[in-house]
Design an enzyme around this catalytic site. Structure first.
Site, short mmCIF file in Angstrom:
data_model
loop_
_atom_site.label_atom_id
_atom_site.label_comp_id
_atom_site.label_asym_id
_atom_site.label_seq_id
_atom_site.Cartn_x
_atom_site.Cartn_y
_atom_site.Cartn_z
N SER A 1 1.39 -10.47 -3.28
CA SER A 1 2.50 -9.57 -2.92
C SER A 1 3.63 -10.41 -2.35
O SER A 1 3.39 -11.45 -1.73
CB SER A 1 2.06 -8.56 -1.87
OG SER A 1 3.18 -7.87 -1.35
N TYR B 1 -1.98 -6.81 6.13
CA TYR B 1 -1.72 -6.86 4.68
C TYR B 1 -0.96 -8.14 4.32
O TYR B 1 -1.33 -8.84 3.37
CB TYR B 1 -0.92 -5.61 4.27
CG TYR B 1 -0.61 -5.52 2.80
CD1 TYR B 1 -1.60 -5.12 1.89
CD2 TYR B 1 0.66 -5.82 2.30
CE1 TYR B 1 -1.31 -5.03 0.53
CE2 TYR B 1 0.95 -5.73 0.95
CZ TYR B 1 -0.04 -5.34 0.07
OH TYR B 1 0.24 -5.25 -1.28
N1 NAP Z 1 2.50 -1.06 -5.52
C1 NAP Z 1 3.20 -2.06 -5.04
O1 NAP Z 1 4.41 -1.94 -4.80
C2 NAP Z 1 2.56 -3.38 -4.75
C3 NAP Z 1 3.39 -4.44 -4.31
C4 NAP Z 1 2.80 -5.67 -4.07
C5 NAP Z 1 1.46 -5.87 -4.30
N2 NAP Z 1 0.68 -4.83 -4.72
C6 NAP Z 1 -0.74 -5.10 -4.97
O2 NAP Z 1 -1.09 -4.62 -6.26
C7 NAP Z 1 -2.46 -4.26 -6.28
C8 NAP Z 1 -2.59 -2.84 -6.78
O3 NAP Z 1 -1.90 -1.97 -5.87
P1 NAP Z 1 -1.43 -0.50 -6.23
O4 NAP Z 1 -0.11 -0.33 -5.60
O5 NAP Z 1 -1.60 -0.25 -7.67
O6 NAP Z 1 -2.51 0.33 -5.36
P2 NAP Z 1 -3.26 1.69 -5.63
O7 NAP Z 1 -2.42 2.63 -6.41
O8 NAP Z 1 -3.76 2.12 -4.30
O9 NAP Z 1 -4.49 1.26 -6.57
C9 NAP Z 1 -5.55 0.52 -6.04
C10 NAP Z 1 -6.65 0.42 -7.10
O10 NAP Z 1 -7.73 -0.32 -6.53
C11 NAP Z 1 -8.92 0.49 -6.54
N3 NAP Z 1 -9.69 0.17 -5.35
C12 NAP Z 1 -9.36 0.39 -4.06
N4 NAP Z 1 -10.34 -0.01 -3.25
C13 NAP Z 1 -11.32 -0.52 -4.06
C14 NAP Z 1 -12.59 -1.08 -3.82
N5 NAP Z 1 -13.08 -1.21 -2.58
N6 NAP Z 1 -13.33 -1.48 -4.88
C15 NAP Z 1 -12.86 -1.33 -6.14
N7 NAP Z 1 -11.66 -0.81 -6.42
C16 NAP Z 1 -10.90 -0.40 -5.39
C17 NAP Z 1 -8.40 1.93 -6.57
O11 NAP Z 1 -9.33 2.87 -7.11
P3 NAP Z 1 -10.40 3.63 -6.14
O12 NAP Z 1 -9.63 4.18 -4.98
O13 NAP Z 1 -11.03 4.68 -7.01
O14 NAP Z 1 -11.37 2.58 -5.74
C18 NAP Z 1 -7.22 1.76 -7.52
O15 NAP Z 1 -7.66 1.66 -8.85
C19 NAP Z 1 -2.96 -4.45 -4.83
O16 NAP Z 1 -3.57 -5.71 -4.71
C20 NAP Z 1 -1.69 -4.39 -4.03
O17 NAP Z 1 -1.82 -5.04 -2.79
C21 NAP Z 1 1.19 -3.59 -4.94
#
Ligand code: NAP
Length: 263
Positions: free
Chosen positions: A153, A167
């Site tokens: 991130s 985070y």
């Molecule tokens: N969105 C952004 O703006 C952003 C920016 C920078 C970095 N990121 C990074 O991108 C990645 C994805 O983020 P996102 O925004 O798409 O988040 P999200 O919408 O919350 O999706 C998270 C995903 O991970 C799964 N997950 C959560 N806990 C888990 C566990 N213990 N075991 C297995 N799967 C798990 C969730 O499904 P379940 O809940 O069913 O497990 C879901 O599929 C993360 O690493 C986040 O830090 C996101």
């Protein structure tokens, strides 16, 4: 000198890929792009019914298989690795995407929140990659490397003004872990890179963007948040022949937002 055309240079066709957290948000964006481009994609997440339904949906356009598991635990990782080993003898690409956030002011930050963030965002990447090494090695070569792609991130590159200190710590750790693993894999034909997204709309960022999307877009050099294709594109690049000499890099995909001192 051999010539490579775009459809060969950027091809992920028939590659076997695991995307953790592939059921929604950024993981789903990545999984969908890979499926659309001919890869065989395994997705994993905790909620089994959702994971299964998403895999069925993506299977209408290509090849997608669900393996639900909680990868923040050793048992969950073992289940995922064994299930994958039952179906595959090798893995071309591991996308360590699943991640969690925990918001709280530093003075009140709970140890349980810190552990949740670090266990999933850092520890699971470390040990899942370790456990999947035999499968990655089975597809590895110096010319056509297997690839580990960690989702970090921009919060690991500069200090966010949001109350999410653990985070940021976890994502800086992901970036450094990426560099350590890239060096540890030397000679093995496995590249390890990190992608550091800026803000994309997902469950994780929904409430923040509902409140501040206009301000976030206003300060972004590209005047928008991330959208479909931005994350899939960089992963296709890293997983294809085109990205095979990129190693140990942390690549921001954020419209240039990491260059700003504050948001
Ligand atoms: N969105 C952004 O703006 C952003 C920016 C920078 C970095 N990121 C990074 O991108 C990645 C994805 O983020 P996102 O925004 O798409 O988040 P999200 O919408 O919350 O999706 C998270 C995903 O991970 C799964 N997950 C959560 N806990 C888990 C566990 N213990 N075991 C297995 N799967 C798990 C969730 O499904 P379940 O809940 O069913 O497990 C879901 O599929 C993360 O690493 C986040 O830090 C996101």
């Amino acid at each position: 000198m051999s010539s490579l055309h775009n459809n060969e240079l950027f091809s992920v066709k028939d590659k076997t890929v695991l995307v953790t957290g592939g059921s929604r948000g950024i993981g789903l964006m990545i999984a969908r792009t890979l499926v659309e481009n001919g890869a065989k994609v395994y997705i994993s997440s905790r909620k089994a019914a959702v994971c299964q339904a998403v895999a069925e949906e993506l299977s209408k356009i290509g090849n997608c298989i669900a393996i639900p598991a909680d990868i923040s635990t050793a048992e969950g990782r073992a289940y995922l690795v064994n299930a994958l080993k039952e179906q595959e003898t090798g893995l071309d690409v591991l996308v360590n995407n699943a991640g969690a956030n925990w918001g709280a002011p530093f003075k009140d930050y709970p140890e349980s929140g810190y552990d949740k963030v670090m266990d999933l965002n850092v520890k699971s990447i470390f040990f899942l990659t370790q456990d999947l090494l035999p499968l990655l090695l089975a597809k590895a070569s110096l010319e056509q490397p297997a690839n580990v792609i960690n989702i970090g991130s921009i919060d690991g590159m500069r200090v966010s003004t949001l109350d999410n200190s653990a985070y940021g710590v976890s994502k800086a750790a992901v970036h450094h872990l990426t560099k350590i693993l890239a060096v540890k894999m030397q000679g093995k034909g496995i590249t390890v890179n990190a992608v550091a997204p800026g803000p994309f709309r997902s469950k994780m960022t929904e409430s923040m963007l509902d409140a501040f999307q206009k301000q976030v877009e206003g300060v972004n050099p590209m005047k928008r948040i991330g959208m479909d294709g931005d994350m899939g594109g960089i992963v296709v690049f890293l997983a294809s022949r085109a990205g095979s000499y990129v190693n140990g890099a942390v690549i921001p995909v954020d419209g240039g937002m990491h260059l700003l001192s504050m948001v």
